[in-house]
Motif scaffolding. Structure first.
Motif, PDB file in Angstrom:
ATOM      1  N   LEU A 234     -16.911  12.638  10.421  1.00  0.00           N
ATOM      2  CA  LEU A 234     -15.951  12.074   9.481  1.00  0.00           C
ATOM      3  C   LEU A 234     -16.654  10.991   8.672  1.00  0.00           C
ATOM      4  CD1 LEU A 234     -12.973  11.838  11.992  1.00  0.00           C
ATOM      5  CD2 LEU A 234     -13.214  13.486  10.128  1.00  0.00           C
ATOM      6  N   THR A 235     -17.116  11.361   7.499  1.00  0.00           N
ATOM      7  CA  THR A 235     -17.883  10.457   6.656  1.00  0.00           C
ATOM      8  C   THR A 235     -17.319  10.429   5.249  1.00  0.00           C
ATOM      9  OG1 THR A 235     -20.041  10.099   5.607  1.00  0.00           O
ATOM     10  CG2 THR A 235     -19.548  12.337   6.316  1.00  0.00           C
ATOM     11  N   GLY A 236     -17.204   9.233   4.690  1.00  0.00           N
ATOM     12  CA  GLY A 236     -16.670   9.085   3.345  1.00  0.00           C
ATOM     13  C   GLY A 236     -17.547   9.679   2.279  1.00  0.00           C
ATOM     14  N   LEU A 237     -18.823   9.890   2.605  1.00  0.00           N
ATOM     15  CA  LEU A 237     -19.737  10.482   1.640  1.00  0.00           C
ATOM     16  C   LEU A 237     -19.412  11.944   1.389  1.00  0.00           C
ATOM     17  CD1 LEU A 237     -22.343  10.050  -0.065  1.00  0.00           C
ATOM     18  CD2 LEU A 237     -23.639  10.830   1.932  1.00  0.00           C
ATOM     19  N   ARG A 238     -18.903  12.636   2.400  1.00  0.00           N
ATOM     20  CA  ARG A 238     -18.691  14.080   2.299  1.00  0.00           C
ATOM     21  C   ARG A 238     -17.225  14.492   2.283  1.00  0.00           C
ATOM     22  NH1 ARG A 238     -23.314  17.215   3.501  1.00  0.00           N
ATOM     23  NH2 ARG A 238     -25.113  15.997   4.166  1.00  0.00           N
ATOM     24  N   LEU A 239     -16.344  13.699   2.869  1.00  0.00           N
ATOM     25  CA  LEU A 239     -14.945  14.114   2.994  1.00  0.00           C
ATOM     26  C   LEU A 239     -14.051  13.344   2.023  1.00  0.00           C
ATOM     27  CD1 LEU A 239     -14.482  14.547   6.844  1.00  0.00           C
ATOM     28  CD2 LEU A 239     -15.154  16.237   5.133  1.00  0.00           C
ATOM     29  N   ASP A 240     -13.046  14.034   1.517  1.00  0.00           N
ATOM     30  CA  ASP A 240     -12.144  13.490   0.510  1.00  0.00           C
ATOM     31  C   ASP A 240     -10.907  12.913   1.193  1.00  0.00           C
ATOM     32  OD1 ASP A 240     -10.479  12.989  -1.619  1.00  0.00           O
ATOM     33  OD2 ASP A 240     -11.018  14.817  -2.704  1.00  0.00           O
ATOM     34  N   VAL A 241     -10.911  11.597   1.384  1.00  0.00           N
ATOM     35  CA  VAL A 241      -9.788  10.924   2.039  1.00  0.00           C
ATOM     36  C   VAL A 241      -8.516  11.076   1.204  1.00  0.00           C
ATOM     37  CG1 VAL A 241      -8.883   8.671   2.750  1.00  0.00           C
ATOM     38  CG2 VAL A 241     -11.224   9.301   3.316  1.00  0.00           C
ATOM     39  N   ASP A 242      -8.641  11.009  -0.116  1.00  0.00           N
ATOM     40  CA  ASP A 242      -7.467  11.180  -0.985  1.00  0.00           C
ATOM     41  C   ASP A 242      -6.813  12.536  -0.754  1.00  0.00           C
ATOM     42  OD1 ASP A 242      -7.910   8.706  -2.127  1.00  0.00           O
ATOM     43  OD2 ASP A 242      -9.002   9.493  -3.861  1.00  0.00           O
ATOM     44  N   LEU A 243      -7.627  13.576  -0.613  1.00  0.00           N
ATOM     45  CA  LEU A 243      -7.088  14.915  -0.405  1.00  0.00           C
ATOM     46  C   LEU A 243      -6.375  15.007   0.938  1.00  0.00           C
ATOM     47  CD1 LEU A 243      -6.744  17.875  -1.152  1.00  0.00           C
ATOM     48  CD2 LEU A 243      -9.066  18.304  -0.308  1.00  0.00           C
ATOM     49  N   ILE A 244      -7.002  14.473   1.991  1.00  0.00           N
ATOM     50  CA  ILE A 244      -6.366  14.502   3.314  1.00  0.00           C
ATOM     51  C   ILE A 244      -5.035  13.763   3.270  1.00  0.00           C
ATOM     52  CG2 ILE A 244      -6.611  13.808   5.726  1.00  0.00           C
ATOM     53  CD1 ILE A 244      -9.671  13.997   5.311  1.00  0.00           C
ATOM     54  N   GLU A 245      -5.021  12.604   2.628  1.00  0.00           N
ATOM     55  CA  GLU A 245      -3.801  11.813   2.514  1.00  0.00           C
ATOM     56  C   GLU A 245      -2.726  12.580   1.747  1.00  0.00           C
ATOM     57  OE1 GLU A 245      -3.161   7.217   1.477  1.00  0.00           O
ATOM     58  OE2 GLU A 245      -3.722   8.423  -0.277  1.00  0.00           O
ATOM     59  N   THR A 246      -3.103  13.215   0.662  1.00  0.00           N
ATOM     60  CA  THR A 246      -2.147  13.963  -0.153  1.00  0.00           C
ATOM     61  C   THR A 246      -1.517  15.103   0.642  1.00  0.00           C
ATOM     62  OG1 THR A 246      -3.324  13.435  -2.198  1.00  0.00           O
ATOM     63  CG2 THR A 246      -1.875  15.351  -2.247  1.00  0.00           C
TER      64      THR A 246
END
Length: 400
Positions: A234-246
């Motif tokens: 789980l890394t901010g460089l590769r994963l889209d936190v905005d998308l998961i949240e949405t």
């Protein structure tokens, strides 16, 4: 053949998957392999309580202090004794190059001693995407052939970009072969070396057999259905936190489960505030299939950036090998999976793909997904690389 593999990946790391460790094990089925553990540097002296140093010390103690050990059949691991000089902070100038060559000599000296101890007369040098510490090893070790394994666009990461932006093209130009697991990266490499080949991705899917998985773990079994999950770093460089949240906010009836270790760049606290998102922490690799078995749909919510645009996400094959429906971000590499994976370019498409999968509107059957994943073997990938090496060696002048 004899292979010397250099990598920034520690051999003793158990909880993270590793392309190069899997590659080393697969090569050792028919060849002899010497894996060089990522050398520690002087900064390690000031971080003796770091997990990395503790893992290395435990590994060496396991073998009663021996630095060159046979870890498996036909596979040896060398844990270099000498510490390297910490130099990445230096400006990209002549002083850096001088010290980098010094570090290269330090590594090369221990590799030469190990090769001599193994009584190898020649070997293939396989550099696992390390354009920094590995820059001078071809000249210093004089292998029968030098191969650069380009599996990721590390130049998108500040640590590697600082000096790698200059050094990686030069390294790719001087090695004998560049092998890549990505068509995108192979095309990039071909700009610097005409001997650049796409070898596909190998995967060890022996753990991901739905017929051998036991009960769903207790911390997963108590969660409400349906479960939409991700298992990996789980890394901010590769994963889209905005998308998961949405996804979580728009579909509060879905349970979003995230499994893996987080780094400082990943906004875990932000997602933890959403009731239908659950973090289950890092799990040993042998437990991951049981968690995947408990999920209804698997997702790969990647960001689209310089790091991810050309990478091959091995986790997709792991998900498919379990027969699971998968939704992922659309990239050039992911187009290979288009018949079996819902590919999305925006949150609306991502959510629609999950909804289709949950409601049985699937692109392929579980059996078809499993069969497709099992095509991506290390035997197939390494076979292409070995063929390319054989062609190179055949062109070399024969010595008397």
């Amino acid at each position: 053949m004899n292979f010397v593999i250099t990598s920034r990946q520690p051999w003793e790391e158990k909880n993270l998957g590793s392309n190069i460790r899997d590659m080393a094990r697969s090569l050792s089925k028919e060849h002899q392999v010497l894996f060089i553990n990522d050398p520690l540097d002087w900064s390690s002296l000031f971080a003796k309580k770091s997990p990395r140093v503790q893992q290395r010390n435990s590994f060496i103690e396991q073998y009663k202090g021996d630095r060159l050990v046979q870890a498996e059949k036909n596979l040896w691991v060398l844990s270099p004794q000498r510490l390297l000089t910490s130099i990445n902070w230096l400006p990209d100038m002549v002083v850096y190059d001088w010290l980098n060559r010094y570090n290269g000599n330090v590594i090369a000296a221990e590799i030469k001693a190990a090769v001599q101890q193994l009584n190898w007369k020649s070997f293939i040098l396989l550099n696992d995407n390390d354009m920094l510490q590995g820059f001078y090893l071809k000249e210093l070790l004089k292998p029968k052939a030098a191969v650069y394994y380009l599996r990721d666009n590390f130049l998108a990461v500040d640590y590697w970009k600082r000096h790698g932006e200059r050094l990686e093209p030069k390294l790719m130009s001087k090695v004998d072969l560049v092998a890549s697991n990505s068509i995108y990266l192979a095309n990039q490499a071909a700009r610097y070396n005409p001997n650049s080949v796409y070898v596909g991705q190998g995967c060890d899917l022996s753990l991901f057999d739905p017929n051998r998985v036991g009960e769903v773990p207790a911390d997963m079994a108590v969660l409400p259905k349906p479960i939409v999950g991700y298992a990996g770093a789980l890394t901010g460089l590769r994963l889209d936190v905005d998308l998961i949240e949405t996804v979580a906010l728009r579909r509060p009836d879905w349970q979003i489960v995230l499994i893996g270790s987080t780094d400082d760049s990943f906004q875990k606290e932000r997602l933890e505030a959403i009731p239908n998102i659950k973090f289950l922490g890092s799990k040993p690799s042998h437990q991951i299939p049981a968690y995947v078995a408990g999920m209804d749909v698997l997702i790969n919510p990647q960001k689209l950036n310089e790091v991810t645009i050309g990478n091959y996400p091995r986790k997709i094959d792991e998900y498919l090998a379990m027969g699971k429906p998968v939704v992922a971000l659309k990239t050039e590499t992911m187009s290979l999976f288009a018949k079996h994976v819902y590919l999305a370019e925006n949150p609306d498409q991502f959510i629609a793909g999950i909804d289709d999968a949950l409601n049985g509107r699937q692109l392929s059957t579980a059996e078809e997904r499993i069969a497709f994943a099992l095509e991506h073997t290390w035997e197939n990938s390494l076979g292409l690389m070995i063929d390319a090496i054989d062609r190179l060696i055949a062109k070399q002048p024969q010595t008397a």
